[in-house]
Design a protein around this motif. Sequence first.
Motif, PDB file in Angstrom:
ATOM      1  N   ALA A   4      10.534   1.484  -6.172  1.00 45.04           N
ATOM      2  CA  ALA A   4       9.849   1.890  -5.183  1.00 45.04           C
ATOM      3  C   ALA A   4      10.178   1.061  -3.851  1.00 45.04           C
ATOM      4  CB  ALA A   4       8.228   2.035  -5.420  1.00 45.04           C
ATOM      5  N   GLN A   5       9.875  -0.409  -4.081  1.00 44.87           N
ATOM      6  CA  GLN A   5       9.885  -1.489  -3.158  1.00 44.87           C
ATOM      7  C   GLN A   5      11.362  -1.463  -2.626  1.00 44.87           C
ATOM      8  OE1 GLN A   5       8.398  -4.793  -5.078  1.00 44.87           O
ATOM      9  NE2 GLN A   5       6.466  -4.508  -4.054  1.00 44.87           N
ATOM     10  N   ALA A   6      12.588  -1.455  -3.547  1.00 48.25           N
ATOM     11  CA  ALA A   6      13.777  -1.588  -3.104  1.00 48.25           C
ATOM     12  C   ALA A   6      14.064  -0.193  -2.400  1.00 48.25           C
ATOM     13  CB  ALA A   6      14.627  -1.299  -4.338  1.00 48.25           C
ATOM     14  N   ALA A   7      13.633   1.086  -2.701  1.00 46.00           N
ATOM     15  CA  ALA A   7      13.623   2.172  -1.713  1.00 46.00           C
ATOM     16  C   ALA A   7      12.891   2.230  -0.556  1.00 46.00           C
ATOM     17  CB  ALA A   7      13.584   3.413  -2.621  1.00 46.00           C
ATOM     18  N   GLY A   8      12.503   1.163  -0.313  1.00 44.37           N
ATOM     19  CA  GLY A   8      11.407   1.072   0.972  1.00 44.37           C
ATOM     20  C   GLY A   8      10.326   2.220   0.848  1.00 44.37           C
ATOM     21  N   LEU A   9       9.645   2.199  -0.065  1.00 42.99           N
ATOM     22  CA  LEU A   9       8.528   3.183  -0.376  1.00 42.99           C
ATOM     23  C   LEU A   9       7.371   2.387  -0.188  1.00 42.99           C
ATOM     24  CD1 LEU A   9       9.993   5.778  -2.650  1.00 42.99           C
ATOM     25  CD2 LEU A   9       9.547   6.012  -0.168  1.00 42.99           C
ATOM     26  N   PRO A  10       6.335   2.795   0.588  1.00 42.40           N
ATOM     27  CA  PRO A  10       5.008   2.071   0.368  1.00 42.40           C
ATOM     28  C   PRO A  10       4.144   2.459  -0.805  1.00 42.40           C
ATOM     29  CG  PRO A  10       4.660   3.895   1.904  1.00 42.40           C
ATOM     30  CD  PRO A  10       6.306   3.738   1.380  1.00 42.40           C
ATOM     31  N   LEU A  11       3.255   1.489  -1.287  1.00 46.00           N
ATOM     32  CA  LEU A  11       2.541   1.726  -2.409  1.00 46.00           C
ATOM     33  C   LEU A  11       0.848   1.445  -1.831  1.00 46.00           C
ATOM     34  CD1 LEU A  11       4.476  -0.625  -4.979  1.00 46.00           C
ATOM     35  CD2 LEU A  11       4.268   1.990  -4.913  1.00 46.00           C
ATOM     36  N   ALA A  12       0.207   2.526  -2.564  1.00 51.74           N
ATOM     37  CA  ALA A  12      -1.147   2.382  -2.265  1.00 51.74           C
ATOM     38  C   ALA A  12      -1.888   1.075  -2.854  1.00 51.74           C
ATOM     39  CB  ALA A  12      -2.032   3.699  -2.721  1.00 51.74           C
ATOM     40  N   GLY A  13      -2.904   0.777  -2.311  1.00 56.28           N
ATOM     41  CA  GLY A  13      -3.564  -0.635  -3.010  1.00 56.28           C
ATOM     42  C   GLY A  13      -4.533   0.214  -4.004  1.00 56.28           C
ATOM     43  N   ASN A  14      -5.399  -0.666  -4.707  1.00 51.61           N
ATOM     44  CA  ASN A  14      -6.189  -0.555  -5.586  1.00 51.61           C
ATOM     45  C   ASN A  14      -7.209  -1.509  -5.941  1.00 51.61           C
ATOM     46  OD1 ASN A  14      -5.045  -2.639  -6.864  1.00 51.61           O
ATOM     47  ND2 ASN A  14      -4.485  -1.315  -8.632  1.00 51.61           N
ATOM     48  N   THR A  63       2.141   6.143  -5.434  1.00 48.72           N
ATOM     49  CA  THR A  63       1.332   5.578  -6.512  1.00 48.72           C
ATOM     50  C   THR A  63       0.910   6.716  -7.713  1.00 48.72           C
ATOM     51  OG1 THR A  63       0.285   4.096  -5.040  1.00 48.72           O
ATOM     52  CG2 THR A  63      -1.006   4.550  -6.877  1.00 48.72           C
ATOM     53  N   LEU A  64       0.671   7.961  -7.105  1.00 45.82           N
ATOM     54  CA  LEU A  64       0.284   9.033  -8.176  1.00 45.82           C
ATOM     55  C   LEU A  64       1.227   9.273  -9.017  1.00 45.82           C
ATOM     56  CD1 LEU A  64      -2.154  11.472  -5.739  1.00 45.82           C
ATOM     57  CD2 LEU A  64      -2.607   9.314  -7.613  1.00 45.82           C
ATOM     58  N   VAL A  65       2.678   9.375  -8.383  1.00 48.19           N
ATOM     59  CA  VAL A  65       3.808   9.511  -9.468  1.00 48.19           C
ATOM     60  C   VAL A  65       3.890   8.545 -10.557  1.00 48.19           C
ATOM     61  CG1 VAL A  65       6.427   9.551  -9.360  1.00 48.19           C
ATOM     62  CG2 VAL A  65       5.155  10.913  -7.683  1.00 48.19           C
ATOM     63  N   ILE A  66       3.632   7.435  -9.921  1.00 50.16           N
ATOM     64  CA  ILE A  66       4.033   6.119 -11.088  1.00 50.16           C
ATOM     65  C   ILE A  66       2.711   6.609 -12.133  1.00 50.16           C
ATOM     66  CG2 ILE A  66       3.473   3.811 -11.188  1.00 50.16           C
ATOM     67  CD1 ILE A  66       5.193   3.268  -8.675  1.00 50.16           C
ATOM     68  N   LEU A  67       1.533   6.868 -11.463  1.00 49.70           N
ATOM     69  CA  LEU A  67       0.461   6.914 -12.636  1.00 49.70           C
ATOM     70  C   LEU A  67       0.824   8.126 -13.345  1.00 49.70           C
ATOM     71  CD1 LEU A  67      -2.635   6.356 -10.182  1.00 49.70           C
ATOM     72  CD2 LEU A  67      -2.110   4.942 -12.035  1.00 49.70           C
ATOM     73  N   PHE A  68       1.284   8.978 -13.077  1.00 50.46           N
ATOM     74  CA  PHE A  68       1.861  10.091 -13.754  1.00 50.46           C
ATOM     75  C   PHE A  68       2.572   9.777 -14.932  1.00 50.46           C
ATOM     76  CE2 PHE A  68       4.912  13.533 -14.529  1.00 50.46           C
ATOM     77  CZ  PHE A  68       3.985  14.548 -14.873  1.00 50.46           C
ATOM     78  N   GLY A  69       3.568   8.945 -14.687  1.00 46.89           N
ATOM     79  CA  GLY A  69       4.314   8.504 -15.424  1.00 46.89           C
ATOM     80  C   GLY A  69       3.746   7.646 -16.633  1.00 46.89           C
ATOM     81  N   LEU A  70       2.878   6.810 -16.079  1.00 50.36           N
ATOM     82  CA  LEU A  70       2.117   5.860 -17.252  1.00 50.36           C
ATOM     83  C   LEU A  70       1.211   6.996 -18.035  1.00 50.36           C
ATOM     84  CD1 LEU A  70       0.683   3.335 -14.826  1.00 50.36           C
ATOM     85  CD2 LEU A  70       2.278   2.921 -16.680  1.00 50.36           C
ATOM     86  N   SER A  71       0.697   8.082 -17.459  1.00 51.17           N
ATOM     87  CA  SER A  71      -0.149   8.960 -18.344  1.00 51.17           C
ATOM     88  C   SER A  71       0.744   9.732 -19.331  1.00 51.17           C
ATOM     89  CB  SER A  71      -0.908   9.951 -17.394  1.00 51.17           C
ATOM     90  OG  SER A  71      -1.603  10.634 -18.427  1.00 51.17           O
TER      91      SER A  71
END
Length: 252
Positions: free
Chosen positions: A104-114, A193-201
Amino acid sequence: MSHQSVSPARRVGVATGLAVLGVVLSVLLSIPVFVVSLGTVAQFAVALVLSELGFVAAGLVFLRATDEGLDFLRIRTPDLRALGVVVAGTVALFGYRLVAILTAQAAGLPLAGNSVTQLAEQGVLATLLLLVPLSVLVVGPAEEFLFRGVIQPYLDGAFSRALAVVLTSALFALVHLPTTWIATPNPIAVSVTLVILFGLSLLLGYLYVWTDNLVVPILVHGFYDALLFGLAYLVLSSETLPDGASAVALNV
């Protein structure tokens, strides 16, 4: 109560309702702690425990309403093979998270905090250490109880196991929408962020299907979170760790 006559659409509705109920109960149960002064560390810990109990309460509502017993949860003492799966699963989740965040970082996409990034901003390192045992004892058991223990098997009764895992993972990701949006009100960052969480799940759901033992995803989820909080503490208290470690610990 038999679920054989329940339609697939109704199962999805019930599963969605349980996920929403879990969020609502989490908020309601944690409200009292914010009207008293306990100190930052104690207040955060108590609020976390109470909020996670909301997911447990939602699962218990289902079990009570359907007269299901503990057998529905498929809980067994893990053998050596299951413990090996726990270790491998924890490593797999951590590896997936690292790859996903760096991509995501390499693609320049932002990530939500937690909560980790918020605590980092407040400089409350002691809370990160406290979250290590709480992840194993509270967070993993509570969230897996509802999503893998109750929702996934319920959906499995009308859909294929693969689709049940996908639907459960979608609900798991979506219940994190409020907290990610509050931390970072950016649609793109929240979506990533939700897509990443989806993958984890998805990985957690697969582990449950593979082992047919709820203890496995409970332990993997708990150890995974504990590892992240522990790493976050090390990152914030040291300037010598590699950038990859910082990325995986302080994002999502």
